[in-house]
Write a protein that holds these residues in place. Structure first.
Motif, PDB file in Angstrom:
ATOM      1  N   HIS A 221      13.939 -14.117  30.810  1.00 40.65           N
ATOM      2  CA  HIS A 221      13.325 -14.938  29.393  1.00 40.65           C
ATOM      3  C   HIS A 221      14.015 -16.475  29.300  1.00 40.65           C
ATOM      4  N   ALA A 222      15.525 -16.192  29.157  1.00 42.98           N
ATOM      5  CA  ALA A 222      16.228 -17.288  29.189  1.00 42.98           C
ATOM      6  C   ALA A 222      15.600 -18.716  29.749  1.00 42.98           C
ATOM      7  N   ALA A 223      15.950 -18.226  31.413  1.00 44.29           N
ATOM      8  CA  ALA A 223      15.678 -19.495  32.042  1.00 44.29           C
ATOM      9  C   ALA A 223      14.505 -19.779  32.315  1.00 44.29           C
ATOM     10  N   ALA A 224      13.231 -18.788  32.352  1.00 44.07           N
ATOM     11  CA  ALA A 224      11.525 -19.354  32.089  1.00 44.07           C
ATOM     12  C   ALA A 224      11.476 -20.359  31.145  1.00 44.07           C
ATOM     13  N   LEU A 225      12.642 -20.206  30.166  1.00 47.49           N
ATOM     14  CA  LEU A 225      12.231 -21.034  28.707  1.00 47.49           C
ATOM     15  C   LEU A 225      12.653 -22.247  28.924  1.00 47.49           C
ATOM     16  N   ALA A 228      10.438 -23.810  31.565  1.00 49.27           N
ATOM     17  CA  ALA A 228       9.117 -24.635  30.177  1.00 49.27           C
ATOM     18  C   ALA A 228       9.536 -25.499  29.630  1.00 49.27           C
ATOM     19  N   GLY A 229      10.581 -26.315  29.385  1.00 47.83           N
ATOM     20  CA  GLY A 229      11.045 -27.492  29.533  1.00 47.83           C
ATOM     21  C   GLY A 229      11.725 -27.670  27.291  1.00 47.83           C
ATOM     22  N   PHE A 230      12.531 -26.563  27.568  1.00 46.56           N
ATOM     23  CA  PHE A 230      12.973 -26.191  26.461  1.00 46.56           C
ATOM     24  C   PHE A 230      14.341 -26.480  26.370  1.00 46.56           C
ATOM     25  N   ALA A 231      15.158 -27.650  25.722  1.00 39.15           N
ATOM     26  CA  ALA A 231      16.670 -27.660  25.975  1.00 39.15           C
ATOM     27  C   ALA A 231      17.365 -26.723  26.069  1.00 39.15           C
ATOM     28  N   GLU A 232      17.302 -26.014  24.854  1.00 40.57           N
ATOM     29  CA  GLU A 232      18.529 -24.912  24.950  1.00 40.57           C
ATOM     30  C   GLU A 232      17.668 -23.494  25.188  1.00 40.57           C
ATOM     31  N   ALA A 233      17.862 -22.713  25.426  1.00 37.27           N
ATOM     32  CA  ALA A 233      17.387 -21.209  25.258  1.00 37.27           C
ATOM     33  C   ALA A 233      18.140 -20.133  26.062  1.00 37.27           C
ATOM     34  N   ARG A 234      18.490 -18.689  24.911  1.00 43.79           N
ATOM     35  CA  ARG A 234      19.675 -17.944  24.559  1.00 43.79           C
ATOM     36  C   ARG A 234      19.006 -16.805  24.371  1.00 43.79           C
ATOM     37  N   PRO A 235      19.728 -15.735  24.142  1.00 36.77           N
ATOM     38  CA  PRO A 235      19.692 -14.340  23.348  1.00 36.77           C
ATOM     39  C   PRO A 235      20.088 -14.430  22.305  1.00 36.77           C
ATOM     40  N   VAL A 236      19.583 -14.191  20.976  1.00 36.29           N
ATOM     41  CA  VAL A 236      20.400 -14.673  19.869  1.00 36.29           C
ATOM     42  C   VAL A 236      20.863 -13.319  19.056  1.00 36.29           C
ATOM     43  N   ASP A 242      16.200  -4.276  24.100  1.00 30.14           N
ATOM     44  CA  ASP A 242      15.913  -5.122  23.098  1.00 30.14           C
ATOM     45  C   ASP A 242      16.625  -6.192  23.162  1.00 30.14           C
ATOM     46  N   ALA A 243      16.046  -7.110  23.084  1.00 31.94           N
ATOM     47  CA  ALA A 243      16.403  -8.562  22.792  1.00 31.94           C
ATOM     48  C   ALA A 243      15.355  -9.224  21.982  1.00 31.94           C
ATOM     49  N   VAL A 244      16.502 -10.504  21.077  1.00 32.31           N
ATOM     50  CA  VAL A 244      15.518 -11.569  20.920  1.00 32.31           C
ATOM     51  C   VAL A 244      16.179 -12.253  21.818  1.00 32.31           C
ATOM     52  N   VAL A 245      15.510 -13.472  22.753  1.00 28.50           N
ATOM     53  CA  VAL A 245      15.406 -14.681  22.825  1.00 28.50           C
ATOM     54  C   VAL A 245      15.171 -16.075  22.202  1.00 28.50           C
ATOM     55  N   LEU A 246      15.690 -17.250  22.020  1.00 31.16           N
ATOM     56  CA  LEU A 246      15.443 -18.017  21.410  1.00 31.16           C
ATOM     57  C   LEU A 246      15.385 -19.377  22.522  1.00 31.16           C
ATOM     58  N   GLY A 247      14.046 -20.206  22.547  1.00 30.70           N
ATOM     59  CA  GLY A 247      14.413 -21.728  23.096  1.00 30.70           C
ATOM     60  C   GLY A 247      13.982 -22.547  21.985  1.00 30.70           C
TER      61      GLY A 247
END
Length: 249
Positions: A221-225, A228-236, A242-247
């Motif tokens: 998910h982080a790589a896909a974000l 898709a144009g997000f500057a930063e992306a990682r699980p928080v 389960d996880a919450v991934v932030l972009g």
């Protein structure tokens, strides 16, 4: 229905979801912490695939100055959400299909500070999900934040995963014995309700019984974000399953 009746349905949905997701409130708390950190205490939020409005409910209780747009396609859950939030000018609901690339045109605001979604996007196949991530980037302001809380398994730990599944099944059996409704039982109750029977029937025409999508790792998910144009992306946040991934745009 009266407001109290809609609250009963809202609470019933929460209990049913918690049977599957015992740490559901913890992930919501982390999501709102990150909204506050990155967008402040009065954000404009898109509650994507909002269901009954669980995220919007927690958002507005924590941040009374926030505004929320709830977007979903499910007529039954939107009926509950609209009843529960009736008369609250901070909340707007939009009926739209995330498979339709024109869904952003239905939103009441051009841009949002945050887009939040939980336990919903596993309904999508990989390519439509990647396209959706690009569309989400398009409705966020620069510096805006997107968070997806969902099933994001880690296949590299099979023994740990199996032990966690067994532990969770035992918990579910105890809670089931105490009267908690499963997904299927909850929807059967909705079908039997005079107000929800018709929108529930329409819901099954749209979706069938459940998702035909796929789950992916948090790293996927982080790589896909980022793609898709997000500057930063990682699980928080994460649990075993389960996880919450932030972009961050």
């Amino acid at each position: 229905m009266h407001v109290a009746d809609w609250k009963t349905w809202q609470d019933s949905w929460d209990r049913q979801q918690e049977w599957y997701l015992p740490d559901r409130e913890e992930r919501f708390r982390v999501m709102l912490d990150m909204v506050e950190a990155l967008a402040g205490p009065e954000p404009r939020v898109l509650d994507l695939a909002c269901g009954t409005g669980s995220i919007s409910d927690r958002l507005l209780k924590r941040f009374p100055g926030a505004v929320s747009t709830g977007l979903d396609l499910d007529p039954a859950l939107l009926t509950i959400a609209s009843g529960y939030f009736a008369g609250d000018p901070r909340v707007t609901f939009v009926t739209a299909d995330l498979h339709d690339p024109q869904w952003p045109s239905k939103l009441p605001h051009g841009t949002y500070d945050a887009v939040l979604t939980a336990t919903a996007l596993h309904w999508l196949k990989p390519e439509p999900l990647k396209a959706l991530y690009g569309q989400i980037a398009g409705v966020l302001r620069d510096g805006g934040v997107f968070m997806n809380a969902d099933h994001m398994p880690d296949p590299s730990t099979p023994r740990l995963n199996a032990a966690a599944r067994a532990h969770d099944r035992a918990r579910q059996e105890r809670e089931k014995a105490a009267g908690v409704l499963t997904w299927e039982e909850w929807w059967a109750t909705a079908k039997a309700d005079p107000v929800l029977a018709e929108p529930t029937a329409r819901r099954y025409e749209i979706y069938g019984d459940h998702a035909d999508g796929e789950t992916h790792s948090a790293q996927w998910h982080a790589a896909a974000l980022r793609e898709a144009g997000f500057a930063e992306a990682r699980p928080v946040w994460r649990s075993v399953t389960d996880a919450v991934v932030l972009g961050l745009k």
